[in-house]
Design an enzyme around this catalytic site. Structure first.
Site, PDB file in Angstrom:
ATOM      1  N   ARG A   1      84.023  25.347  24.802  1.00 12.98           N
ATOM      2  CA  ARG A   1      83.001  24.326  24.484  1.00 12.98           C
ATOM      3  C   ARG A   1      82.931  23.259  25.572  1.00 12.98           C
ATOM      4  O   ARG A   1      81.841  22.776  25.903  1.00 12.98           O
ATOM      5  CB  ARG A   1      83.314  23.683  23.125  1.00 12.98           C
ATOM      6  CG  ARG A   1      82.904  24.580  21.966  1.00 12.98           C
ATOM      7  CD  ARG A   1      83.695  24.282  20.713  1.00 12.98           C
ATOM      8  NE  ARG A   1      83.486  22.948  20.225  1.00 12.98           N
ATOM      9  CZ  ARG A   1      84.360  22.282  19.463  1.00 12.98           C
ATOM     10  NH1 ARG A   1      85.501  22.844  19.117  1.00 12.98           N
ATOM     11  NH2 ARG A   1      84.078  21.071  19.035  1.00 12.98           N
TER      12      ARG A   1
ATOM     13  N   ARG B   1      70.936  20.038  23.608  1.00 10.70           N
ATOM     14  CA  ARG B   1      72.115  20.429  24.381  1.00 10.70           C
ATOM     15  C   ARG B   1      71.748  21.218  25.617  1.00 10.70           C
ATOM     16  O   ARG B   1      72.637  21.622  26.363  1.00 10.70           O
ATOM     17  CB  ARG B   1      72.978  21.309  23.510  1.00 10.70           C
ATOM     18  CG  ARG B   1      74.122  20.530  22.833  1.00 10.70           C
ATOM     19  CD  ARG B   1      75.089  21.469  22.473  1.00 10.70           C
ATOM     20  NE  ARG B   1      76.298  21.445  21.885  1.00 10.70           N
ATOM     21  CZ  ARG B   1      76.713  20.936  20.760  1.00 10.70           C
ATOM     22  NH1 ARG B   1      75.954  20.180  20.039  1.00 10.70           N
ATOM     23  NH2 ARG B   1      77.894  21.160  20.337  1.00 10.70           N
TER      24      ARG B   1
ATOM     25  N   ARG C   1      91.888  17.482  14.515  1.00  4.92           N
ATOM     26  CA  ARG C   1      90.763  17.172  13.608  1.00  4.92           C
ATOM     27  C   ARG C   1      90.803  18.017  12.342  1.00  4.92           C
ATOM     28  O   ARG C   1      91.074  19.213  12.376  1.00  4.92           O
ATOM     29  CB  ARG C   1      89.435  17.412  14.323  1.00  4.92           C
ATOM     30  CG  ARG C   1      88.246  17.205  13.375  1.00  4.92           C
ATOM     31  CD  ARG C   1      86.932  17.154  14.082  1.00  4.92           C
ATOM     32  NE  ARG C   1      86.613  18.379  14.778  1.00  4.92           N
ATOM     33  CZ  ARG C   1      85.523  18.542  15.506  1.00  4.92           C
ATOM     34  NH1 ARG C   1      84.666  17.545  15.638  1.00  4.92           N
ATOM     35  NH2 ARG C   1      85.311  19.677  16.114  1.00  4.92           N
TER      36      ARG C   1
ATOM     37  N   LYS D   1      80.881  11.866  18.250  1.00  8.29           N
ATOM     38  CA  LYS D   1      79.462  11.812  17.861  1.00  8.29           C
ATOM     39  C   LYS D   1      79.315  11.796  16.330  1.00  8.29           C
ATOM     40  O   LYS D   1      78.591  10.984  15.778  1.00  8.29           O
ATOM     41  CB  LYS D   1      78.690  13.024  18.439  1.00  8.29           C
ATOM     42  CG  LYS D   1      78.747  13.126  19.962  1.00  8.29           C
ATOM     43  CD  LYS D   1      77.911  14.272  20.497  1.00  8.29           C
ATOM     44  CE  LYS D   1      78.360  15.650  20.048  1.00  8.29           C
ATOM     45  NZ  LYS D   1      79.709  16.040  20.558  1.00  8.29           N
TER      46      LYS D   1
ATOM     47  N   ARG E   1      88.146  23.440  11.668  1.00 11.40           N
ATOM     48  CA  ARG E   1      86.993  24.227  12.109  1.00 11.40           C
ATOM     49  C   ARG E   1      87.447  25.415  12.946  1.00 11.40           C
ATOM     50  O   ARG E   1      88.364  25.307  13.733  1.00 11.40           O
ATOM     51  CB  ARG E   1      86.040  23.346  12.930  1.00 11.40           C
ATOM     52  CG  ARG E   1      84.989  22.672  12.086  1.00 11.40           C
ATOM     53  CD  ARG E   1      84.159  21.656  12.837  1.00 11.40           C
ATOM     54  NE  ARG E   1      83.672  22.068  14.146  1.00 11.40           N
ATOM     55  CZ  ARG E   1      82.905  21.308  14.926  1.00 11.40           C
ATOM     56  NH1 ARG E   1      82.533  20.092  14.531  1.00 11.40           N
ATOM     57  NH2 ARG E   1      82.503  21.728  16.100  1.00 11.40           N
TER      58      ARG E   1
HETATM   59  P1  AP5 Z   1      84.053  13.872  16.026  1.00 11.98           P
HETATM   60  O1  AP5 Z   1      83.329  12.637  15.565  1.00 11.98           O
HETATM   61  O2  AP5 Z   1      84.189  14.999  15.091  1.00 11.98           O
HETATM   62  O3  AP5 Z   1      83.499  14.339  17.462  1.00 11.98           O
HETATM   63  P2  AP5 Z   1      82.157  15.083  17.842  1.00 11.98           P
HETATM   64  O4  AP5 Z   1      81.665  14.460  19.117  1.00 11.98           O
HETATM   65  O5  AP5 Z   1      81.232  15.127  16.690  1.00 11.98           O
HETATM   66  O6  AP5 Z   1      82.769  16.503  18.198  1.00 11.98           O
HETATM   67  P3  AP5 Z   1      82.265  17.959  17.783  1.00 11.98           P
HETATM   68  O7  AP5 Z   1      83.427  18.876  18.055  1.00 11.98           O
HETATM   69  O8  AP5 Z   1      81.697  17.964  16.413  1.00 11.98           O
HETATM   70  O9  AP5 Z   1      81.178  18.192  18.839  1.00 11.98           O
HETATM   71  P4  AP5 Z   1      80.585  19.525  19.281  1.00 11.98           P
HETATM   72  O10 AP5 Z   1      79.474  19.025  20.088  1.00 11.98           O
HETATM   73  O11 AP5 Z   1      81.513  20.449  19.968  1.00 11.98           O
HETATM   74  O12 AP5 Z   1      80.296  20.296  17.902  1.00 11.98           O
HETATM   75  P5  AP5 Z   1      78.983  20.528  17.061  1.00 11.98           P
HETATM   76  O13 AP5 Z   1      79.357  20.526  15.636  1.00 11.98           O
HETATM   77  O14 AP5 Z   1      77.886  19.636  17.508  1.00 11.98           O
HETATM   78  O15 AP5 Z   1      85.519  13.379  16.476  1.00 11.98           O
HETATM   79  C1  AP5 Z   1      86.464  14.327  16.942  1.00 11.98           C
HETATM   80  C2  AP5 Z   1      87.853  13.937  16.437  1.00 11.98           C
HETATM   81  O16 AP5 Z   1      88.213  12.688  17.032  1.00 11.98           O
HETATM   82  C3  AP5 Z   1      87.947  13.718  14.916  1.00 11.98           C
HETATM   83  O17 AP5 Z   1      89.215  14.118  14.492  1.00 11.98           O
HETATM   84  C4  AP5 Z   1      87.797  12.188  14.768  1.00 11.98           C
HETATM   85  O18 AP5 Z   1      88.451  11.705  13.605  1.00 11.98           O
HETATM   86  C5  AP5 Z   1      88.477  11.702  16.037  1.00 11.98           C
HETATM   87  N1  AP5 Z   1      87.938  10.455  16.556  1.00 11.98           N
HETATM   88  C6  AP5 Z   1      86.642  10.031  16.541  1.00 11.98           C
HETATM   89  N2  AP5 Z   1      86.539   8.818  17.128  1.00 11.98           N
HETATM   90  C7  AP5 Z   1      87.802   8.506  17.552  1.00 11.98           C
HETATM   91  C8  AP5 Z   1      88.343   7.371  18.232  1.00 11.98           C
HETATM   92  N3  AP5 Z   1      87.557   6.352  18.624  1.00 11.98           N
HETATM   93  N4  AP5 Z   1      89.657   7.373  18.505  1.00 11.98           N
HETATM   94  C9  AP5 Z   1      90.456   8.415  18.130  1.00 11.98           C
HETATM   95  N5  AP5 Z   1      89.999   9.496  17.457  1.00 11.98           N
HETATM   96  C10 AP5 Z   1      88.685   9.532  17.179  1.00 11.98           C
HETATM   97  O19 AP5 Z   1      78.575  22.023  17.498  1.00 11.98           O
HETATM   98  C11 AP5 Z   1      79.346  23.121  17.110  1.00 11.98           C
HETATM   99  C12 AP5 Z   1      78.702  24.397  17.591  1.00 11.98           C
HETATM  100  O20 AP5 Z   1      77.398  24.558  16.979  1.00 11.98           O
HETATM  101  C13 AP5 Z   1      78.431  24.487  19.097  1.00 11.98           C
HETATM  102  O21 AP5 Z   1      79.573  24.889  19.837  1.00 11.98           O
HETATM  103  C14 AP5 Z   1      77.321  25.538  19.115  1.00 11.98           C
HETATM  104  O22 AP5 Z   1      77.846  26.839  18.913  1.00 11.98           O
HETATM  105  C15 AP5 Z   1      76.483  25.163  17.897  1.00 11.98           C
HETATM  106  N6  AP5 Z   1      75.449  24.183  18.235  1.00 11.98           N
HETATM  107  C16 AP5 Z   1      75.330  22.912  17.739  1.00 11.98           C
HETATM  108  N7  AP5 Z   1      74.290  22.284  18.273  1.00 11.98           N
HETATM  109  C17 AP5 Z   1      73.715  23.151  19.141  1.00 11.98           C
HETATM  110  C18 AP5 Z   1      72.616  23.044  20.030  1.00 11.98           C
HETATM  111  N8  AP5 Z   1      71.882  21.927  20.140  1.00 11.98           N
HETATM  112  N9  AP5 Z   1      72.310  24.147  20.777  1.00 11.98           N
HETATM  113  C19 AP5 Z   1      73.018  25.300  20.670  1.00 11.98           C
HETATM  114  N10 AP5 Z   1      74.099  25.446  19.876  1.00 11.98           N
HETATM  115  C20 AP5 Z   1      74.444  24.373  19.114  1.00 11.98           C
HETATM  116 MG    MG Z   2      80.456  16.647  15.480  1.00 11.06          MG
END
Ligand code: AP5
Ligand code: MG
Length: 227
Positions: free
Chosen positions: A173, A90, A129, A15, A162
């Site tokens: 997660r 979410r 990552r 994402k 992270r």
């Molecule tokens: P990346 O692009 O970083 O993936 P992502 O989908 O953004 O993954 P996240 O881990 O950031 O998602 P998340 O939903 O768990 O975390 P968030 O920060 O939103 O890619 C991942 C890896 O793959 C990278 O190394 C990248 O280089 C690689 N990659 C990408 N594309 C690729 C490809 N095509 N091929 C190979 N490799 C590839 O949330 C974190 C925390 O915040 C949550 O757990 C929660 O505690 C809180 N939070 C956030 N939003 C909310 C909400 N709405 N409600 C409640 N709590 C929330």
């Molecule tokens: Mg992300």
């Protein structure tokens, strides 16, 4: 072009990677709830201190805090500004709050893009990552050649792992995604706004699919298509 778009998908689906590309190439503002929490945590704000324990354990931050933070970020945008939400909503409660707020602005959501990636690949991606402390760009130790080791290609910030990319937090997660976030697939499908996109392949291949899906819905509503 439109767009008020939600990018939905499990942790590690890409994402953040794809949102940054779409934002840059299509003039969308990228609003990432996880990035907002992490920057509040890094600055030690009251919101950051409240979110910390949830984020570190891989649990969702309570809806009331999350909704207030994201809706405030949306309300600070210009009325005609296109935006892409990454990581929000979410829960169904968050999705309903978003619909209500956008309805009040008379700017309903155009589209939800669901990035699908199998679990084994998600675990591998998250295990390798690195993230920029400064602009939060994600990198992959397996495949991202860096101009300078340990530093972000975009802004020169320090790269780190992270706290929630440990195996325990990743597994939590993924579980949380399946129980609390996956119901949004039905929610948006029922609204006729969901398009599922294959998240496997190179970053450019996935970007091309997402761009095509976005273009396909300009001027019309999406059904549930798989691209
Ligand atoms: P990346 O692009 O970083 O993936 P992502 O989908 O953004 O993954 P996240 O881990 O950031 O998602 P998340 O939903 O768990 O975390 P968030 O920060 O939103 O890619 C991942 C890896 O793959 C990278 O190394 C990248 O280089 C690689 N990659 C990408 N594309 C690729 C490809 N095509 N091929 C190979 N490799 C590839 O949330 C974190 C925390 O915040 C949550 O757990 C929660 O505690 C809180 N939070 C956030 N939003 C909310 C909400 N709405 N409600 C409640 N709590 C929330
Ligand atoms: Mg992300």
């Amino acid at each position: 072009m439109l767009a008020r778009v939600v990018l939905l998908g499990p942790p590690g689906a890409g994402k953040g990677t794809q949102a940054k590309l779409l934002a840059e190439r299509l003039d969308l503002v990228h609003l990432a709830s996880g990035d907002l929490f992490r920057s509040n945590m890094a600055q030690g704000t009251p919101l950051g201190r409240r979110a910390q324990e949830y984020v570190t354990q891989g649990l969702l931050v309570p809806d009331n805090l999350t909704i207030a933070m994201v809706l405030e970020a949306i309300s600070s945008l210009d009325q005609g500004q296109s935006f892409l939400l990454d990581g929000f909503p979410r829960t169904v409660v968050q999705a309903e709050a978003l619909d209500e707020a956008l309805g009040e602005r008379r700017q309903p959501l155009d589209l939800t893009l669901l990035l699908s990636v199998p679990r084994e690949e998600l675990v591998q991606r998250l295990g390798g990552r690195l993230t920029c402390r400064s602009c939060q760009a994600p990198y992959q130790v397996r495949s991202s050649p860096l101009r300078q080791p340990g530093l972000c290609d975009i802004c020169g910030g320090e790269l780190y792992q992270r706290e929630d990319d440990t195996p325990e937090a990743v597994s939590k997660r993924l579980e949380v995604y399946h129980t609390q976030t996956a119901p949004l697939v039905d929610y948006y499908q029922q609204q006729g706004k969901l398009v599922e996109v294959d998240g496997l392949g190179t970053v450019e291949e996935v970007h091309a699919r997402l761009s095509k899906a976005l273009e396909a819905v300009v001027g019309s509503r999406a059904g549930h298509n798989r691209i």
